[in-house]
Write an enzyme that holds these catalytic residues in place. Structure first.
Site, PDB file in Angstrom:
ATOM      1  N   LYS A 186      41.656  35.718  36.525  1.00 59.96           N
ATOM      2  CA  LYS A 186      41.746  36.585  35.337  1.00 59.96           C
ATOM      3  C   LYS A 186      42.913  36.087  34.473  1.00 59.96           C
ATOM      4  O   LYS A 186      42.776  35.138  33.732  1.00 59.96           O
ATOM      5  CB  LYS A 186      41.931  38.044  35.756  1.00 59.96           C
ATOM      6  CG  LYS A 186      40.656  38.678  36.292  1.00 59.96           C
ATOM      7  CD  LYS A 186      40.520  38.506  37.757  1.00 59.96           C
ATOM      8  CE  LYS A 186      39.410  39.328  38.347  1.00 59.96           C
ATOM      9  NZ  LYS A 186      39.166  38.960  39.756  1.00 59.96           N
ATOM     10  N   PHE A 195      40.745  48.246  43.729  1.00 56.47           N
ATOM     11  CA  PHE A 195      39.543  47.443  43.459  1.00 56.47           C
ATOM     12  C   PHE A 195      38.691  47.368  44.725  1.00 56.47           C
ATOM     13  O   PHE A 195      39.215  47.515  45.830  1.00 56.47           O
ATOM     14  CB  PHE A 195      39.956  46.041  42.983  1.00 56.47           C
ATOM     15  CG  PHE A 195      38.761  45.209  42.619  1.00 56.47           C
ATOM     16  CD1 PHE A 195      37.947  45.558  41.555  1.00 56.47           C
ATOM     17  CD2 PHE A 195      38.422  44.092  43.361  1.00 56.47           C
ATOM     18  CE1 PHE A 195      36.827  44.815  41.235  1.00 56.47           C
ATOM     19  CE2 PHE A 195      37.299  43.337  43.049  1.00 56.47           C
ATOM     20  CZ  PHE A 195      36.500  43.695  41.985  1.00 56.47           C
ATOM     21  N   ASP A 196      37.380  47.107  44.571  1.00 60.22           N
ATOM     22  CA  ASP A 196      36.504  47.194  45.760  1.00 60.22           C
ATOM     23  C   ASP A 196      36.807  46.186  46.872  1.00 60.22           C
ATOM     24  O   ASP A 196      36.713  46.525  48.047  1.00 60.22           O
ATOM     25  CB  ASP A 196      35.008  47.199  45.447  1.00 60.22           C
ATOM     26  CG  ASP A 196      34.605  46.505  44.197  1.00 60.22           C
ATOM     27  OD1 ASP A 196      35.298  46.680  43.194  1.00 60.22           O
ATOM     28  OD2 ASP A 196      33.594  45.779  44.208  1.00 60.22           O
ATOM     29  N   HIS A 227      25.684  46.401  46.009  1.00 63.45           N
ATOM     30  CA  HIS A 227      25.283  46.133  44.627  1.00 63.45           C
ATOM     31  C   HIS A 227      25.041  44.654  44.354  1.00 63.45           C
ATOM     32  O   HIS A 227      24.271  44.310  43.462  1.00 63.45           O
ATOM     33  CB  HIS A 227      26.288  46.731  43.632  1.00 63.45           C
ATOM     34  CG  HIS A 227      27.591  46.014  43.536  1.00 63.45           C
ATOM     35  ND1 HIS A 227      28.486  45.975  44.579  1.00 63.45           N
ATOM     36  CD2 HIS A 227      28.155  45.314  42.535  1.00 63.45           C
ATOM     37  CE1 HIS A 227      29.546  45.279  44.211  1.00 63.45           C
ATOM     38  NE2 HIS A 227      29.365  44.860  42.970  1.00 63.45           N
ATOM     39  N   TYR A 287      48.298  16.441  50.591  1.00 63.16           N
ATOM     40  CA  TYR A 287      48.013  17.596  51.460  1.00 63.16           C
ATOM     41  C   TYR A 287      49.211  18.543  51.508  1.00 63.16           C
ATOM     42  O   TYR A 287      49.054  19.760  51.441  1.00 63.16           O
ATOM     43  CB  TYR A 287      47.680  17.110  52.879  1.00 63.16           C
ATOM     44  CG  TYR A 287      47.160  18.201  53.771  1.00 63.16           C
ATOM     45  CD1 TYR A 287      45.784  18.418  53.899  1.00 63.16           C
ATOM     46  CD2 TYR A 287      48.028  19.033  54.468  1.00 63.16           C
ATOM     47  CE1 TYR A 287      45.297  19.436  54.701  1.00 63.16           C
ATOM     48  CE2 TYR A 287      47.557  20.060  55.271  1.00 63.16           C
ATOM     49  CZ  TYR A 287      46.187  20.261  55.394  1.00 63.16           C
ATOM     50  OH  TYR A 287      45.707  21.265  56.188  1.00 63.16           O
ATOM     51  N   ALA A 331      45.963  41.087  39.057  1.00 62.90           N
ATOM     52  CA  ALA A 331      44.942  40.267  38.397  1.00 62.90           C
ATOM     53  C   ALA A 331      45.097  40.233  36.865  1.00 62.90           C
ATOM     54  O   ALA A 331      44.944  39.192  36.246  1.00 62.90           O
ATOM     55  CB  ALA A 331      43.557  40.769  38.785  1.00 62.90           C
ATOM     56  N   ASP A 368      48.763  44.674  42.666  1.00 63.04           N
ATOM     57  CA  ASP A 368      47.534  43.892  42.563  1.00 63.04           C
ATOM     58  C   ASP A 368      47.522  43.459  41.097  1.00 63.04           C
ATOM     59  O   ASP A 368      47.263  44.243  40.196  1.00 63.04           O
ATOM     60  CB  ASP A 368      46.324  44.759  42.917  1.00 63.04           C
ATOM     61  CG  ASP A 368      45.014  44.026  42.697  1.00 63.04           C
ATOM     62  OD1 ASP A 368      45.034  42.929  42.100  1.00 63.04           O
ATOM     63  OD2 ASP A 368      43.962  44.548  43.106  1.00 63.04           O
TER      64      ASP A 368
HETATM   65  N1  F0G Z   1      41.919  42.924  42.237  1.00 62.05           N
HETATM   66  C1  F0G Z   1      41.362  43.267  41.073  1.00 62.05           C
HETATM   67  C2  F0G Z   1      42.014  44.322  40.237  1.00 62.05           C
HETATM   68  C3  F0G Z   1      40.179  42.647  40.654  1.00 62.05           C
HETATM   69  O1  F0G Z   1      39.635  43.003  39.488  1.00 62.05           O
HETATM   70  C4  F0G Z   1      39.604  41.634  41.474  1.00 62.05           C
HETATM   71  C5  F0G Z   1      38.374  40.965  41.075  1.00 62.05           C
HETATM   72  C6  F0G Z   1      40.240  41.303  42.675  1.00 62.05           C
HETATM   73  C7  F0G Z   1      41.405  41.972  43.039  1.00 62.05           C
HETATM   74  C8  F0G Z   1      39.690  40.268  43.609  1.00 62.05           C
HETATM   75  O2  F0G Z   1      39.929  39.010  43.118  1.00 62.05           O
HETATM   76  O3  F0G Z   1      37.649  38.072  42.679  1.00 62.05           O
HETATM   77  O4  F0G Z   1      39.659  36.611  42.799  1.00 62.05           O
HETATM   78  O5  F0G Z   1      38.768  37.639  44.833  1.00 62.05           O
HETATM   79  N2  F0G Z   1      37.629  41.389  40.154  1.00 62.05           N
HETATM   80  C9  F0G Z   1      36.430  40.741  39.645  1.00 62.05           C
HETATM   81  C10 F0G Z   1      35.765  41.636  38.634  1.00 62.05           C
HETATM   82  C11 F0G Z   1      35.484  40.192  40.653  1.00 62.05           C
HETATM   83  O6  F0G Z   1      34.639  41.296  38.210  1.00 62.05           O
HETATM   84  O7  F0G Z   1      36.355  42.629  38.214  1.00 62.05           O
HETATM   85  P1  F0G Z   1      38.938  37.758  43.374  1.00 62.05           P
END
Ligand code: F0G
Length: 459
Positions: free
Chosen positions: A258, A124-125, A450, A72, A217, A215
């Site tokens: 990613k 990102f969204d 979406h 843990y 990823a 950010d």
């Molecule tokens: N930032 C970026 C640039 C991303 O592309 C994503 C996720 C996230 C943050 C969020 O990360 O999914 O691990 O919570 N992108 C995916 C996509 C979902 O399909 O582009 P997460």
């Protein structure tokens, strides 16, 4: 004769693909309310919905799964991951989370408050969602070149320094907890940010003592583009470039699904002990204890190994080569795609592909559905459905780019799969004039519609 390019790996395990018929797919997509998220994975022949958590792990990563320490607190897998992240990024403080948006949730809980403004490059969204949820604003300062899909620019993910300066002037330093640089910039088409731009953002922010957060990823893919497109860095290793990139910032959030080359995982890494201390309480509340944060020991071990592999030049070359190969085939066939090609995906410009479908009837979604029916390829709409409605007027927001994203999972498909995708798109392109109508909404959720939207055919 020069020997042709080959992937720098061989395959040890395979997963069968069910090859469905057009008739089956017509039934399935209707039952799914013309929403590709509602399909079952065995109804899909090639899955290009996302590159997130869909990659294949290496034998060394699977070996790490067996070595996972499931204690843990204070597991050796945590230590391995922490040390790897510290070495790669130079950031001392490390917090594991279960994925990228969880890292956003924890960091933003500690740093973002109502009325704040977070400038960045096409957030990102989920990032924007976490900012707006806190009644703060994400201000997009991406360079204008990013919004012309035909314009060739090596770093379309760059932040426009003048726009950033204007945002700082307009809102004032005290309302800006940090500037966010997304590498590569997913929402602008997987486009990279140059080292020169990162440096310039860092300098400007430094003069106001505004922290810079990445950010991250797809940070390794960004480093590959810096190496191959920014002359000064040709002779640098990817790991050197990564280290330098992060040296211009104060911290990062990471979706390890990613460039971590794992199926689940994420983290925060920070330079400041103070911010780290304010994050850990939220991490314990939302994610788990600070030495696992939603990941099992085996996940953390596999991620540590994945980060080492994704920052190897040979891996990145094969990854980007595959994406570029698909892009080049599509360009040869006359398909309108975002150029230059992004790192993780090819984006089809639906406005140029099917201008005959009224934009009120969701062009990109219509194209994605047609591609699925005719070939079994699942892509994803990055357009009006994703953009949601304007909260003030309740009307659809039409984004500057109406795109279909063909997102390539890492180490999963071969060049012959790319060939199948290219031909499938060409077939839809050849019949594009027949499409007169798209879809209308039957039901939608108030935000992030979406994912769950239900559609019906128009006309
Ligand atoms: N930032 C970026 C640039 C991303 O592309 C994503 C996720 C996230 C943050 C969020 O990360 O999914 O691990 O919570 N992108 C995916 C996509 C979902 O399909 O582009 P997460």
């Amino acid at each position: 004769m020069d020997l042709p390019y080959i992937e720098p790996y061989k395959i040890k395990m395979v997963e069968p693909i069910y090859r469905s018929t057009i008739e089956q797919r017509k039934e399935w997509i209707k039952a799914a309310n013309y929403n590709l998220f509602n399909l079952k994975s065995d109804q899909v022949i090639i899955d290009l919905l996302t590159d997130s958590g869909t990659g294949a792990m290496s034998d060394r990563q699977w070996a790490e799964v067996m070595l996972g320490d499931e204690s843990y607190a204070g597991s050796s897998s945590f230590e391995k991951l922490k040390t790897t992240v510290q070495r790669l990024t130079g950031y001392e403080y490390f917090i594991p989370t279960h994925q990228g948006r969880a890292a956003e949730n924890v960091l933003f809980s500690a740093t973002v408050k109502e009325g704040d403004v977070i400038p960045g490059n096409a957030h990102f969204d989920t990032t924007k969602g976490h900012i707006e949820f806190r009644k703060a604003r994400a201000v997009d300062c991406t360079i204008d070149e990013a919004f012309d899909t035909t314009l060739i620019h090596p770093f379309k993910g760059n932040i426009d320094i003048a726009k950033l300066q204007d945002t700082i002037d307009a809102y004032g330093v005290e309302r800006i907890p940090f500037v966010l640089i997304t590498v590569t910039c997913n929402s602008a088409g997987g486009q990279p940010v140059s080292m020169a731009n990162i440096k310039a953002v860092s300098e400007l922010c430094g003069s106001y003592e505004i922290p810079v957060i990445f950010d991250s990823a797809r940070f390794a893919e960004n480093a590959y583009f810096i190496k191959t497109r920014e002359e000064e860095y040709t002779d640098h290793s990817i790991k050197q470039i990564v280290h330098e990139m992060f040296s211009y910032g104060d911290g990062m959030t990471m979706s390890a699904k990613k460039d971590g080359l794992v199926n689940i995982g994420g983290f925060i890494a920070l330079r400041s002990e103070e911010i780290y201390r304010s994050c850990i309480t939220y991490n314990i509340m939302y994610e788990g204890f600070v030495t696992y944060g939603g990941m099992s020991g085996r996940d953390m071990g596999a991620l540590a190994q994945g980060l080492m592999e994704s920052t190897e030049y040979d891996y990145l070359e094969s990854r980007i080569y595959q994406v570029q190969y698909l892009g080049e085939r599509l360009v040869e066939m006359g398909i309108p795609v975002q150029q230059p090609f992004g790192g993780h995906a090819i984006y089809i410009d639906a406005d140029r592909f099917v201008p005959n479908i009224p934009k009120e009837e969701y062009r990109a979604q219509s194209l994605a559905v047609e591609l699925y029916i005719t070939s079994g390829i699942r892509s994803v709409e990055i357009g009006t459905l994703l953009a949601d409605r304007d909260p003030d007027t309740g009307l659809d927001r039409y984004p500057r780019l109406e795109l279909v994203r063909l997102t390539i999972p890492r180490r999963v498909y071969s060049l012959s799969h790319m060939e199948y995708i290219a031909v499938a798109i060409k077939n839809v392109y050849d019949t594009r004039h027949e499409a007169e109508h798209g879809y209308q909404i039957r039901w939608e959720a108030p935000i992030m519609r979406h994912f769950t939207v239900e559609l019906e055919k128009k006309g």
